[in-house]
Design an enzyme around this catalytic site. Structure first.
Site, PDB file in Angstrom:
ATOM      1  CD  GLU A 200     101.738  81.644  18.720  1.00 23.89           C
ATOM      2  OE1 GLU A 200     101.931  81.587  19.948  1.00 23.89           O
ATOM      3  OE2 GLU A 200     102.446  82.325  17.946  1.00 23.89           O
ATOM      4  CD  GLU A 302     101.095  86.545  16.366  1.00 24.25           C
ATOM      5  OE1 GLU A 302      99.953  86.094  16.611  1.00 24.25           O
ATOM      6  OE2 GLU A 302     102.031  86.485  17.179  1.00 24.25           O
TER       7      GLU A 302
END
Length: 479
Positions: A200, A302
């Site tokens: 991220e 994810e």
């Protein structure tokens, strides 16, 4: 009427998970009528090659396994990695700590550009033993890639665990970190298949471990530091996946990553997450990423039911429109529509099928095991995992999400080819893949409140099949 199906020359095995209680249950009797939809398979038309399906080894999951009795610990490991279980083939783990760690830690806590003190001792009690046990249970083996949430604070401009950027003076230091990680895990008998460069890179709202990269910054790091370092150290075979966040940002990133031959050289593919929406799987973005780099990996790395505390031994909740996510509470007004309440099983099934039908070749869930609170998590960022445990009472609950994952991981194997499939009922979702052994796995998802009937055709052969309301089926066509 209920009747045993006529053979009609197509030999199949059918497994179903449904709201009415099936859990990867073998089905041999079907409802048939004259009116039914058509599913036509065309194995001559193929798309991407499958890398695998699986979940993540986190310190939280591994810690919980260590708190269970041996019988339940073995049961969970075999359920995920045994051939009789989900047979996971692609997995992830974290480098340094993440939110699903017991505390914040780094393998290199002390400032030293040569990283002489590098050690994975923090992983020795829980994480590494879990991975080793999974390796023993897996007859077919599995790939594992690692993701950092942050470099150690001393390498960053803000000197903190959360946010900030990697200082340019430490680009080479951070590349060395990746190389040393490969060696440290190899010493433990664990082969690291590859990496995502940064979990991220847009950050996570400055909540837990993170480090920010712009597309140009990450590409500079990969092109001029990480890629060359791994190559120089004899690790040029390690996979490097760029980006590793939500799909809405894909276009901006792949335009930079794959701008030219030099920028593309060390990127082996693109990693994405699903948190942009509880219902949209962003097919246009996935198609764009594939077209930008058609010969590289496109892996969903994810996904989880987030911002929720697990419902203990309540299968009905996982089939009900009750779950909310982070966006339900604090998404900007112009994005609120992307975050309605949703059905957890539907979100998984819809996303995996949607991904497979839009060039994604691997799909990895987040934590494999969490407790009744949805942790442990040092930030108290509670989430749901397919397997929930009560370590105090040594109890295990396999949620419907576990069986949903197994519908894909167990029956669509690495190196399978996604094949063309057409269905005449637009209320169901479907995907299909031809495995290396010649078998074909067809996954059908029926989110409606009514039983669906269809004729499955492969060439001149066919089979009449039905799927229950609120159900997922995997149909295996054997040689």
């Amino acid at each position: 009427m209920n009747a045993c199906i006529n053979e009609q020359n197509l030999e199949v095995e059918v497994y179903e998970t449904s709201a009415n209680g099936n859990k990867l249950t073998k089905v041999t009797e079907f409802s048939t009528t004259e009116t039914r939809a058509s599913i036509k398979l065309n194995p001559d038309k193929t798309y991407q090659t499958i890398t695998g399906f699986g979940g993540a080894f986190t310190e939280s999951s591994a810690y919980l396994l260590n708190k269970l009795g041996k019988e339940n610990r073995d049961k969970i490991i075999k359920a995920y990695f045994g051939r009789e279980g989900a047979n996971y083939s692609l997995t992830r783990t974290h480098m340094n700590s993440c939110d699903f760690s017991l505390s914040q830690y780094s393998y290199t806590p002390n400032e030293d550009k040569e990283l002489k003190d590098f050690s994975v001792k923090e992983d020795m009690d829980d994480l590494i033993p879990m991975i080793k046990e999974a390796m023993v249970a897996s007859e077919d083996g599995f790939k594992i890639f690692a993701s950092p949430w942050t470099a150690p604070p001393w390498m960053k401009d803000n000197k903190g665990w959360v946010g900030g950027k990697l200082l340019p003076e430490h680009y080479d230091t951070w590349a060395l970190f990746f190389s040393k990680y490969v060696d440290a895990y190899k010493e433990q008998g664990i082969n690291i298949w590859g990496f995502t460069v940064e979990n991220e890179p847009h950050g996570n709202g400055d909540n837990w471990e993170s480090m920010h990269f712009a597309p140009e910054e990450m590409t500079n790091f990969v092109q001029n530091h990480l890629g060359p370092k791994l190559e120089k150290d004899g690790k040029g075979d390690k996979i490097i996946l760029g980006y590793d966040q939500n799909r809405e940002g894909l276009k901006e990133w792949v335009d930079v990553m794959y701008k030219d031959e030099a920028s593309s050289k060390y990127y082996n593919g693109t990693a994405v997450h699903w948190y942009e929406s509880t219902f949209d799987y962003f097919p246009e973005a996935l198609q764009y990423a594939h077209k930008k780099a058609p010969d590289k990996y496109l892996i969903q790395t994810e996904a989880c039911v987030d911002a929720e505390v697990p419902k203990w031994k309540d299968d009905a909740w996982y089939w009900s429109k009750e779950a909310t996510d982070w966006g339900w509470d604090w998404a900007p007004e112009d994005q609120k529509h992307l975050h309605p309440k949703y059905v957890p099983v539907y979100r998984y099934a819809r996303d995996i099928i949607g991904c497979l039908n839009n060039w994604v070749d691997g799909w990895v869930d987040w934590n494999m095991v969490l407790d009744k609170q949805g942790g442990p998590n040092w930030f108290k960022n509670w989430c749901v995992a397919p397997v929930i445990v009560d370590p105090d009472n040594d109890e295990v609950y396999f949620t419907p999400l576990y069986y949903t994952m197994a519908h894909f991981s167990k029956y669509i194997r690495p190196d399978a080819k996604v094949i063309d499939v057409k269905v005449t009922d637009d209320e169901v979702m479907i995907t299909a893949a031809k495995n290396p052994d010649g078998s074909i796995a067809v996954v059908v998802f029926n989110p409606t409140e009514k039983l669906k009937q269809f004729s499955l055709a492969l060439g001149e052969k066919s089979k009449d099949i039905s799927i229950n309301e609120q159900a997922i089926q995997t149909i295996v066509i054997v040689n």
